[in-house]
Enzyme design. Structure first.
Site, PDB file in Angstrom:
ATOM      1  NE  ARG A  39       5.268 -16.229 -56.460  1.00 43.45           N
ATOM      2  CZ  ARG A  39       4.095 -16.431 -56.915  1.00 43.45           C
ATOM      3  NH1 ARG A  39       3.950 -16.740 -58.318  1.00 43.45           N
ATOM      4  NH2 ARG A  39       2.968 -16.537 -56.388  1.00 43.45           N
ATOM      5  CD  GLU A 183      -0.407 -13.456 -60.432  1.00 45.62           C
ATOM      6  OE1 GLU A 183      -0.913 -14.061 -59.712  1.00 45.62           O
ATOM      7  OE2 GLU A 183      -0.214 -12.140 -60.762  1.00 45.62           O
ATOM      8  NE  ARG A 234       6.393 -12.531 -59.948  1.00 40.05           N
ATOM      9  CZ  ARG A 234       5.009 -12.408 -59.190  1.00 40.05           C
ATOM     10  NH1 ARG A 234       4.040 -12.993 -59.542  1.00 40.05           N
ATOM     11  NH2 ARG A 234       4.929 -12.116 -58.019  1.00 40.05           N
TER      12      ARG A 234
HETATM   13  P1  ATP Z   1       1.471 -12.211 -56.587  1.00 37.00           P
HETATM   14  O1  ATP Z   1      -0.005 -13.317 -56.286  1.00 37.00           O
HETATM   15  O2  ATP Z   1       2.504 -13.043 -57.354  1.00 37.00           O
HETATM   16  O3  ATP Z   1       1.787 -11.905 -55.117  1.00 37.00           O
HETATM   17  P2  ATP Z   1      -0.241 -10.396 -57.388  1.00 37.00           P
HETATM   18  O4  ATP Z   1      -1.615 -11.104 -57.444  1.00 37.00           O
HETATM   19  O5  ATP Z   1      -0.126  -9.275 -56.292  1.00 37.00           O
HETATM   20  O6  ATP Z   1       0.858 -11.304 -57.718  1.00 37.00           O
HETATM   21  P3  ATP Z   1      -1.032  -8.166 -59.271  1.00 37.00           P
HETATM   22  O7  ATP Z   1      -1.169  -7.338 -58.142  1.00 37.00           O
HETATM   23  O8  ATP Z   1      -2.285  -8.760 -59.958  1.00 37.00           O
HETATM   24  O9  ATP Z   1      -0.147  -9.419 -58.688  1.00 37.00           O
HETATM   25  O10 ATP Z   1       0.034  -7.718 -60.334  1.00 37.00           O
HETATM   26  C1  ATP Z   1       0.293  -8.159 -61.651  1.00 37.00           C
HETATM   27  C2  ATP Z   1       1.760  -8.654 -61.885  1.00 37.00           C
HETATM   28  O11 ATP Z   1       2.726  -7.785 -61.507  1.00 37.00           O
HETATM   29  C3  ATP Z   1       1.945  -9.989 -61.358  1.00 37.00           C
HETATM   30  O12 ATP Z   1       1.280 -11.008 -62.270  1.00 37.00           O
HETATM   31  C4  ATP Z   1       3.336 -10.006 -61.214  1.00 37.00           C
HETATM   32  O13 ATP Z   1       3.939 -10.410 -62.831  1.00 37.00           O
HETATM   33  C5  ATP Z   1       3.781  -8.709 -61.069  1.00 37.00           C
HETATM   34  N1  ATP Z   1       4.035  -8.544 -59.478  1.00 37.00           N
HETATM   35  C6  ATP Z   1       3.227  -8.263 -58.794  1.00 37.00           C
HETATM   36  N2  ATP Z   1       3.662  -7.956 -57.519  1.00 37.00           N
HETATM   37  C7  ATP Z   1       5.139  -8.236 -57.794  1.00 37.00           C
HETATM   38  C8  ATP Z   1       6.330  -8.113 -57.015  1.00 37.00           C
HETATM   39  N3  ATP Z   1       6.279  -7.765 -55.406  1.00 37.00           N
HETATM   40  N4  ATP Z   1       7.471  -8.238 -57.538  1.00 37.00           N
HETATM   41  C9  ATP Z   1       7.374  -8.500 -58.686  1.00 37.00           C
HETATM   42  N5  ATP Z   1       6.490  -8.513 -59.589  1.00 37.00           N
HETATM   43  C10 ATP Z   1       5.232  -8.408 -59.352  1.00 37.00           C
END
Ligand code: ATP
Length: 260
Positions: A39, A183, A234
């Site tokens: 993901r 998430e 996602r």
């Molecule tokens: P995760 O815990 O899954 O690594 P995150 O807490 O780093 O996510 P955020 O930085 O809050 O996520 O980013 C908000 C949203 O952006 C996430 O809920 C997800 O849908 C998306 N997202 C974050 N990182 C990625 C990634 N590397 N690839 C694809 N989608 C991402």
């Protein structure tokens, strides 16, 4: 980009004349993460918005609820043929979602987990992927929905710029949104007071000087506001019940794939 306020939400029309009431962006996001999971990509499409809060951060959750219910409805109404074609190749049960999105507090989530097979879970620690999945399953069994919001996370597991809960500062005005136990969104009410930001950054061990401009920008005054960051690929993966985010991107980028 600026969003118009709904007529019913023009409670205080003059209040943000010198500010933007609601803003959003759709933009490529680049992350230098070791994204060797189903993901994570190193490049994805971010959908972000921030909005004024008049009374309570639940106003942001109302927007998320309306936004996603109409998004899912629109996909089902307008893209049925395409969804069916994908479902033939990658069969998955259709996404179940409620007319009014289920919102649980973090504490309620912990209680469900404790009763549902995780008796020793730490009530103030962040949920790992396995536990999030388990919670998604418990919620689906009890409430018949694959889409829900979990709010009021412990302050310690959120970034320094997250507004603490005014009643119990061990918690925060923050939320994550889940599809099928994974998430898709993280968000929060942001701290809009420069002095409070400085204190919270210091408490988190951040060198305040390194974020001086960010903190200073709030000295001009800012409305209480909150928002969220959504990962488009996602959402598509989980809406369709696919097993890998790479299936939702024309040219997926990860630490091992730069071309094509
Ligand atoms: P995760 O815990 O899954 O690594 P995150 O807490 O780093 O996510 P955020 O930085 O809050 O996520 O980013 C908000 C949203 O952006 C996430 O809920 C997800 O849908 C998306 N997202 C974050 N990182 C990625 C990634 N590397 N690839 C694809 N989608 C991402």
């Amino acid at each position: 980009m600026f969003l118009d306020l709904e007529p019913s939400e023009k409670k205080n029309p003059k209040s943000h004349q010198g500010d933007f009431g609601r803003v959003f962006e759709v933009t490529p996001v680049f992350r230098a993460e070791k994204s060797f999971t189903h993901r994570h990509l190193t490049e994805f499409t971010g959908l972000d918005f921030e909005m004024c809060i008049y009374e309570h951060y639940d106003e942001v959750l109302e927007v998320l609820d309306r936004l996603f219910v109409s998004l899912f409805d629109g996909l089902n109404e307008r893209c049925g043929d395409e969804i069916a074609i994908i479902g033939k190749q990658f069969p998955a049960p259709p996404l179940r979602y409620l007319r009014k999105t289920l919102i649980l507090t973090f504490e309620e989530g912990i209680k469900m987990l404790k009763e549902g097979g995780f008796p020793d879970i730490d009530p103030m620690a962040d949920l790992n992927t396995e536990v999030e999945r388990a919670l998604g399953k418990l919620v689906a069994d009890r409430y018949h929905t694959d889409f829900f919001i979990l709010k009021r996370y412990p302050a310690a597991v959120r970034p320094f710029y997250t507004m603490p809960d005014p009643v119990d500062p061990r918690y925060s005005n923050s939320y994550d949104v889940f599809i099928r136990g994974e998430e898709i969104i993280s968000g929060a009410q942001r701290v809009h007071c420069a002095e409070m930001l400085r204190r919270q950054a210091e408490r988190c061990g951040i060198v305040v000087e390194s974020i001086r401009d960010y903190i200073n920008s709030f000295k001009w005054g800012s409305f209480p506001h909150g928002g969220a960051g959504v990962g488009l690929e996602r959402v598509v993966m989980l809406f369709l019940g696919l097993d890998n985010i790479r299936k939702t991107s024309l040219f997926p980028r990860d630490p091992k794939r730069l071309t094509p």
